[in-house]
Design a protein around this motif. Structure first.
Motif, PDB file in Angstrom:
ATOM      1  N   ALA B 153       0.361  -1.265   0.176  1.00 35.13           N
ATOM      2  CA  ALA B 153       0.096   0.393   0.038  1.00 35.13           C
ATOM      3  C   ALA B 153       1.295   1.135   0.031  1.00 35.13           C
ATOM      4  O   ALA B 153       1.969   1.178   0.177  1.00 35.13           O
ATOM      5  CB  ALA B 153      -1.329   0.186   1.194  1.00 35.13           C
ATOM      6  N   ASP B 154       0.556   2.440  -0.090  1.00 37.35           N
ATOM      7  CA  ASP B 154       0.727   3.568  -1.104  1.00 37.35           C
ATOM      8  C   ASP B 154       1.693   3.541   0.924  1.00 37.35           C
ATOM      9  O   ASP B 154       3.259   4.467   0.714  1.00 37.35           O
ATOM     10  CB  ASP B 154       0.121   5.232  -0.380  1.00 37.35           C
ATOM     11  N   ASP B 155       1.765   3.166   2.364  1.00 41.27           N
ATOM     12  CA  ASP B 155       1.567   3.922   3.527  1.00 41.27           C
ATOM     13  C   ASP B 155       3.517   2.721   3.474  1.00 41.27           C
ATOM     14  O   ASP B 155       3.606   2.353   4.929  1.00 41.27           O
ATOM     15  CB  ASP B 155       0.661   4.074   4.313  1.00 41.27           C
ATOM     16  N   GLY B 156       3.163   1.458   2.545  1.00 39.56           N
ATOM     17  CA  GLY B 156       4.141   0.416   2.395  1.00 39.56           C
ATOM     18  C   GLY B 156       3.377  -0.704   2.850  1.00 39.56           C
ATOM     19  O   GLY B 156       4.651  -1.792   3.828  1.00 39.56           O
TER      20      GLY B 156
END
Lengths: 215, 238
Positions: B153-156
């Motif tokens: 995801a975008d946050d890793g």
């Protein structure tokens, strides 16, 4: 998440500046706080950690990624060893994201990434090899050069599996700080990479500070 | 498909190793679906030359492995190329289960109690197979996890894709240099299954058709052409 440190640089018991392209090999003891400063911004500090009491135990990117189920490092990240032990915990960070997938540049990988004729350009893994050769009392060799952390580097991964080296999220004076959970040997190559737009083709110094007893 | 030279099946939760000669093709088949094959690569002529996941990913600007990708050593050379793949996504960053991870997730099944139905882990499996060639814990690196997909995801944050590989899915590796291969069939470390997953894998050796100028791996990116040129030099001068 950004979190500033409460520690004053003037209170540090150790300070050193490492120019671009040089290495730094130093002990950080359990309980000490260790800061890496990106002096001029968008520099990559390619960092390896070893257990000072058993240097064949070292930082493991894949165990760190697996245990935190996250590919980026930031405040709260626990850096795990090849034996699954916590080596350090990141406690302050004014950058927000650090890479542990991209690895360190090498003369050989430069030939693939950039051009075959780049093979004589100075690279991080040359710095690692020189550091280990000049400190052979530790018994470490190329066998022990694992996958490092790239502090200050931003390597975003997309949902469809792409990987990009984005412009740095760092800037002049930004830093990352961690507390050692065991006596550590820290080996940093301050990256000499001249082929990557992330640093505007201009590698710059880093500064290292240590707080605590016995540095 | 070229002639089948040899095949065998590894049950789930086991390990094996072999040296593959340049020019052979290794096909891995997920027998029942949901398999995971942990794999590491070394140069048998210089065991210090080994698979480098970071170089493999950044040289090809990819986080996943699939058809067209080359698997790089730390010396800028290609151990093998993925010439066919019915799966589409293989992981090479999540590493292995360890004894502690298996015990925490799936409990402890000892050899004394369970004989060959005990629960092995990927880390120990690599230590055992590597030891046969003088390799130890200092020589382990980030491995490939064939058949396993982990999205970011975008946050890793990472999520394991339970349905990534189906029964009969395969991946074909064409070896571009002589290579020592260590492998295990222990579960992927992020597999959320309630019981220790135990998926069998068939492996086949075939002769690989020679690389042609329109080869998918050669042409996937300019980096691969340079990596394979490094191989050419290696085989020229030894």
């Amino acid at each position: 998440m950004l979190k500033e440190s409460t520690l004053a640089a003037a209170a540090a018991i150790y300070r050193a500046v490492v120019p671009a392209g040089d290495y730094w090999l130093h002990e950080v003891k359990a309980g000490q706080t260790f800061r890496i400063v990106d002096v001029d911004g968008n520099q990559a500090a390619d960092t390896l950690f070893y257990n000072a009491a058993d240097p064949f135990e070292r930082y493991s990117a894949s165990d760190t990624i697996r245990a935190q189920a996250n590919v980026y490092l930031g405040v709260g990240s626990k850096l795990l060893s090849t034996d699954g032990n916590v080596m350090a915990t990141i406690t302050a960070d004014t950058v927000g994201r650090h890479d542990t997938l991209g690895g360190a540049c090498a003369t050989e990988s430069n030939t693939v990434r950039y051009a075959l004729e780049k093979k004589t350009m100075h690279a991080c893994r040359d710095s690692y090899l020189l550091a280990l050769a000049e400190h052979d009392r530790f018994g470490l060799t190329k066998r022990d050069i694992g996958h490092n952390i790239n502090f200050f580097m931003n390597v975003p991964i997309t949902e469809d599996g792409g990987l990009t080296f984005a412009d740095g999220v760092s800037g002049p004076g930004k830093y990352v700080e961690m507390v050692a959970a065991m006596d550590l040997l820290v080996l940093i190559s301050n990256c000499p990479q001249l082929n990557n737009p992330c640093n505007a083709y201009n590698p710059t110094p880093i500064e290292l500070l240590i707080w605590g007893e016995g540095a | 498909m070229s002639e089948l030279l040899y095949e065998d099946v590894l049950p789930g939760g086991t390990h094996w190793s072999f040296v593959v000669r340049r020019g052979l093709l290794l096909r891995l088949v997920d027998v029942d679906g949901g398999a995971n094959v942990g794999m590491l690569f070394y140069n048998p002529a210089n065991l210090l030359e080994r698979y480098n996941a970071p170089d493999t990913l950044k040289c090809q600007h990819t986080f996943k492995l699939t058809r067209g990708n080359c698997l790089y050593s730390d010396m800028g050379r290609v151990f093998c190329s993925i010439v066919d793949d019915s799966v589409g996504w293989h992981d090479t960053v999540c590493g292995n289960t360890t004894r502690a991870v298996v015990a925490e997730r799936w409990g402890t099944r000892t050899y004394q109690a369970c004989r060959n139905d005990w629960q092995l882990n990927g880390h120990d499996s690599f230590l055992v197979e590597g030891g046969k060639y003088g390799l130890g814990r200092r020589d382990l690196a980030a491995n490939v996890n064939w058949f396993s997909k982990v999205v970011v995801a975008d946050d890793g944050a990472m999520t394991f894709d339970v349905g990534n590989s189906k029964a009969g899915d395969h991946v074909d590796l064409r070896f571009e240099m002589d290579t020592l291969v260590l492998l295990h069939t222990c579960p992927h470390p992020l597999n959320p299954a309630a019981d220790y997953p135990r998926a069998a894998v068939r492996y086949q050796f075939r002769s690989a058709p020679p690389m042609t100028e329109d080869d998918a791996c050669l042409n996937a990116c300019p980096e691969n052409r340079r990596g394979l040129e490094n191989n050419r030099l290696y085989h020229l001068i030894g």
